[in-house]
Design an enzyme around this catalytic site. Sequence first.
Site, short mmCIF file in Angstrom:
data_model
loop_
_atom_site.label_atom_id
_atom_site.label_comp_id
_atom_site.label_asym_id
_atom_site.label_seq_id
_atom_site.Cartn_x
_atom_site.Cartn_y
_atom_site.Cartn_z
N LYS A 17 0.80 -1.23 0.00
CA LYS A 17 0.00 0.00 0.00
C LYS A 17 0.83 1.28 0.00
CE LYS A 17 -0.54 0.10 4.99
NZ LYS A 17 -1.17 -0.65 6.08
N ARG A 73 -7.01 -0.36 17.52
CA ARG A 73 -7.46 -0.09 16.16
C ARG A 73 -8.46 -1.20 15.87
NH1 ARG A 73 -3.58 0.65 10.89
NH2 ARG A 73 -4.17 -1.50 10.52
C1 LIG Z 1 -0.26 -1.39 6.58
C2 LIG Z 1 -0.53 -2.66 7.27
C3 LIG Z 1 0.51 -3.58 7.48
C4 LIG Z 1 1.95 -3.30 7.10
O1 LIG Z 1 2.51 -2.37 7.98
P1 LIG Z 1 4.08 -2.01 7.92
O2 LIG Z 1 4.32 -1.26 9.18
O3 LIG Z 1 4.29 -1.20 6.70
O4 LIG Z 1 4.81 -3.29 7.88
C5 LIG Z 1 0.19 -4.78 8.10
N1 LIG Z 1 -1.07 -5.05 8.47
C6 LIG Z 1 -2.09 -4.19 8.28
C7 LIG Z 1 -3.46 -4.58 8.74
C8 LIG Z 1 -1.86 -2.97 7.67
O5 LIG Z 1 -2.87 -2.12 7.48
#
Ligand SMILES: *Cc1c(COP(=O)(O)O)cnc(C)c1O
Length: 364
Positions: free
Chosen positions: A38, A131
Site C-alpha cells: 500500500k 485499532r
Molecule cells: C499497513 C498494514 C501492514 C503493514 O505495515 P508495515 O508497518 O508497513 O509493515 C500490516 N497489516 C495491516 C493490517 C496494515 O494495514
Amino acid sequence: MRKEYPCIDVNLPKITHNAKQILSLCNKKGIDVVGVTKVFCAESLIVQAILDGGVTHIGDSRIQNLKKMSNLNCRKTLLRISMESEAEEVIRYSDISLNSELDTIKTLAKAAKNLDKKHNIILMVDVGDLREGVLEEDVVAVVKEILKLDSISLIGLGTNVTCYGGVLPDKDNLGKLIRLKNEIKDLCNIELPIISGGNSSSLYMVMDNTMPEGVNQLRVGEGIVLGRETSFGKLIPGCYDDAFILSGEIVEIKNKPTVPKGKIGMDAFGQKPSFEDKGIRKRAIVAIGRQDIKVDGLIPLDNNISIFGASSDHLILDVTDSTKPLRVGDIIDFKMDYGCLLAAMTSFYVKKYYEEELAVASMS
Ligand SMILES: *Cc1c(COP(=O)(O)O)cnc(C)c1O
C-alpha cells in the site's frame, strides 16, 4: 534523459534484496511474509521486485490496488477490514480478507455464495492497540457464528499493533493469539492454520528470538521498502534503507534572516509558527511542499543541510553549511520516513523513476 522534478528514484534491486533478506530471516523461524504494497500504491514494478525476492503472498489495504494486481500469480490479502459496500469486489479480488465485524462477514458470505466461491477470512483480534479487532472476550462467540457460514472459511487469527496506539508487540500480547487459537480448537473443534502476528513492528521479535511459537505470518511493508523494523526504528541487518530517494530542484537561494519581520499570525496550515534566531543563513527553496510530502519525514542525504519548514509547494532549507556550492537549478536528495514516502508515492505531482541496476552506494 532529462528528469522532471520533484521525483522519486526507486531502486528495484534493493527492494528485491530487502524482500529476500526479510523472507529468509522469517522463514528460518517458520514465519511466512505477506509483502505489503500500500505504501507505494501497488506500483507494478515494485510489486514485481518483491515477488522476485521470493515473496508469494501480497497484502494491500485497498481493493483498487488488489484489483490492479489481479493478473499476478500470488496470494492476495485485503488488509483493511472490509467495507460492506465492497463485498463483491472483496470476494473477486482477494483470496483472504481481514475482518472484525460479524455483519460484514455475513455480507461477504452472501456475496461469495452469489459468485459461487468460498472466501477465506482471518479474524482480527484487538490485543490492546485499539485499532481494528474483536475484543478477546468476544472471540469465541464470534468464531461460533462464523463457522455457521458455509461460503466462508475461517483460516486464522490476526492482530495489528503499534499503528494507532503505539502499543509494542511482545510475548504477552501476541501470545494471546496462541492462547485463543488453542481455546478455539478445544471449544469449536477447528484448527486455525494462520496466526498473523502484525506488521513491521513485530520484526524485532524475529531478530531477537522472542516471537511466541505458533505465530506463523507477518505482514511486512515498511521493513521491505525502508529496511527497518518499526518498534524501535532499527535497521534490519543486511537491508538497504535507501531504495527510495526523493529529489527536488532549488528555485531560490538567498541569504536571509531566520526570524520573519512583522506580526506573526497563523501560517497556511492554521498553526502559529515560532522561530529560533540563528542570524543570517543561506536559505534554499526547493519546489516541493506539503501537498507532496511530510516535512518532518524528510532526511537530506547531505547531513549538513537542515530543514526550516514548508508550505504547500515550497520547502525551505538551511544550506549554509553544505559543503557543495549550491545554486538555483541544483538538485537536493532526501531519504524519507514511512509517512513521507506514503505521501510522496501517492502524490500525482511527484514523478517516479525506476532503476534496474543495483547502485551500491550505501549498504546499511
Ligand atoms: C499497513 C498494514 C501492514 C503493514 O505495515 P508495515 O508497518 O508497513 O509493515 C500490516 N497489516 C495491516 C493490517 C496494515 O494495514
